[in-house]
Scaffold this motif. Structure first.
Motif, PDB file in Angstrom:
ATOM      1  N   GLU A 230       0.814  -1.219   0.000  1.00 47.13           N
ATOM      2  CA  GLU A 230       0.000   0.000   0.000  1.00 47.13           C
ATOM      3  C   GLU A 230       0.850   1.273   0.000  1.00 47.13           C
ATOM      4  O   GLU A 230       0.336   2.382  -0.150  1.00 47.13           O
ATOM      5  CB  GLU A 230      -0.937   0.011   1.224  1.00 47.13           C
ATOM      6  N   ASP A 231       2.182   1.128   0.168  1.00 50.94           N
ATOM      7  CA  ASP A 231       3.074   2.281   0.270  1.00 50.94           C
ATOM      8  C   ASP A 231       3.686   2.658  -1.080  1.00 50.94           C
ATOM      9  O   ASP A 231       3.851   1.815  -1.969  1.00 50.94           O
ATOM     10  CB  ASP A 231       4.215   1.987   1.256  1.00 50.94           C
ATOM     11  N   SER A 269       1.586   8.142   4.499  1.00 49.55           N
ATOM     12  CA  SER A 269       2.073   6.796   4.798  1.00 49.55           C
ATOM     13  C   SER A 269       3.033   6.811   5.978  1.00 49.55           C
ATOM     14  O   SER A 269       2.936   5.991   6.896  1.00 49.55           O
ATOM     15  CB  SER A 269       2.761   6.217   3.557  1.00 49.55           C
TER      16      SER A 269
END
Length: 339
Positions: A230-231, A269
């Protein structure tokens, strides 16, 4: 003073990295002209002031250009006679590097204002009395022995412009690997130590397969940093070990600049991970690539920085209408916060 000696010293000062071959030749012959201690000085007043006033006392752009052409002509070498070219592309780079010094010959009707006949380190706007003269330190550089030359060159390179050219020279030596890898290597070996001292590389995305190489896994664990699907993955992550602040680098060949979306995603993030973000740098190979990308997309996020490998002695900061001068804005903000 021999042509070869001047050429050697100028090359070691990296002047050839910012001048084209023909203009570099012009620099050599301009120095030979300003070393001439036989030809009478072109200024009548200079000859009145000094009985031994030779060309080496200083001359204006046109006179230097003519004299350089005269010397070069004896070797059947033809230089430019264009005054603006001599001024902007031959004399100015040498002045910026500390080889030349500016001077102004005060006319008789101006003496009352200046109270002196010669003003050094000064040029009057569009005046024919402006002149250039070789600096004493450069003349010593030409005259010293080889052993002393090495020491003096090192000392010279500590000056800001010479240091900038030295960094550029180092960057241009990197010519291995694929294009993207080359940019990343230059970022790590030149940009980081020169402009981000104290930050250490903890992650490099520069290989196929596992995005986190074995050599960086331990550093990521030490930083208590874990990146998931997801980063956003930049090319390089830097960390300040004492403050746990992070800096990010992306090397761009075709796309992937730090635009507003990319920057905000990384900030969010890292905030979720309890980490603090210090800054972002987009790296380009050359001005051509930077112009091609930014003239089309103009997508560099405000407050980020840009570094161009072929012009490695400078870093450019991106400002915006909201923050027209970010570094000044931050200083003012810090000052007001203390109140």
């Amino acid at each position: 003073m021999k042509y070869e000696r001047i050429k050697e010293v100028l090359e070691r000062l990296n002047l050839n990295s910012i001048t084209r071959p023909k203009e570099f030749e012009g620099c050599i012959f301009s120095i030979l002209a300003l070393l001439d201690d036989i030809t009478p000085n072109p200024y009548l007043k200079m000859r009145r002031l000094y009985s031994d006033a030779s060309f080496s006392r200083g001359a204006n752009v046109q006179s230097i250009g003519n004299k350089a052409n005269e010397i070069a002509g004896e070797l059947n070498i033809h230089l430019t006679k264009d005054r603006e070219t001599v001024r902007d592309y031959i004399l100015k780079p040498m002045y910026d590097l500390g080889i030349l010094r500016k001077g102004y010959l005060v006319s008789d009707n101006e003496y009352e204002n200046f109270q002196t006949d010669i003003v050094l380190d000064y040029h009057h706007y569009k005046s024919g009395n402006n002149f250039y003269v070789l600096t004493e330190s450069f003349i010593k550089l030409l005259q010293c022995c080889e052993e002393d030359l090495n020491k003096m060159i090192k000392s010279w390179v500590r000056t800001s412009r010479a240091k900038e050219l030295q960094i550029r020279k180092e960057a241009n030596k990197i010519k291995y690997g694929n294009l993207h890898s080359q940019l990343i290597d230059a970022s790590i070996s030149i940009f980081v130590p020169k402009y981000l001292p104290g930050l250490e590389v903890i992650y490099v995305d520069n290989a196929d397969g596992d995005r986190i190489g074995e050599e960086y896994k331990e550093k990521m664990v030490e930083a208590n940093l874990e990146l998931g699907l997801e980063d956003r993955f930049p090319d390089v992550i830097l960390r300040h070990p004492e403050t746990d602040y992070y800096w990010f680098i992306d090397a761009v060949e075709h796309d992937g600049e730090f635009d507003i979306t990319r920057v905000e995603d990384i900030k969010k993030s890292f905030k979720r991970k309890g980490k603090r973000v210090l800054g972002f740098t987009t790296v380009y190979r050359d001005w051509k690539t930077a112009y091609s990308r930014q003239s089309t997309y103009g997508n560099l996020a405000p407050t980020t920085t840009m570094w161009i490998m072929e012009d490695a002695g400078k870093v450019y900061q991106v400002n915006s209408v909201e923050r027209p001068c970010f570094s000044y804005y931050m200083k003012v903000k810090a000052k007001n916060t203390k109140k």
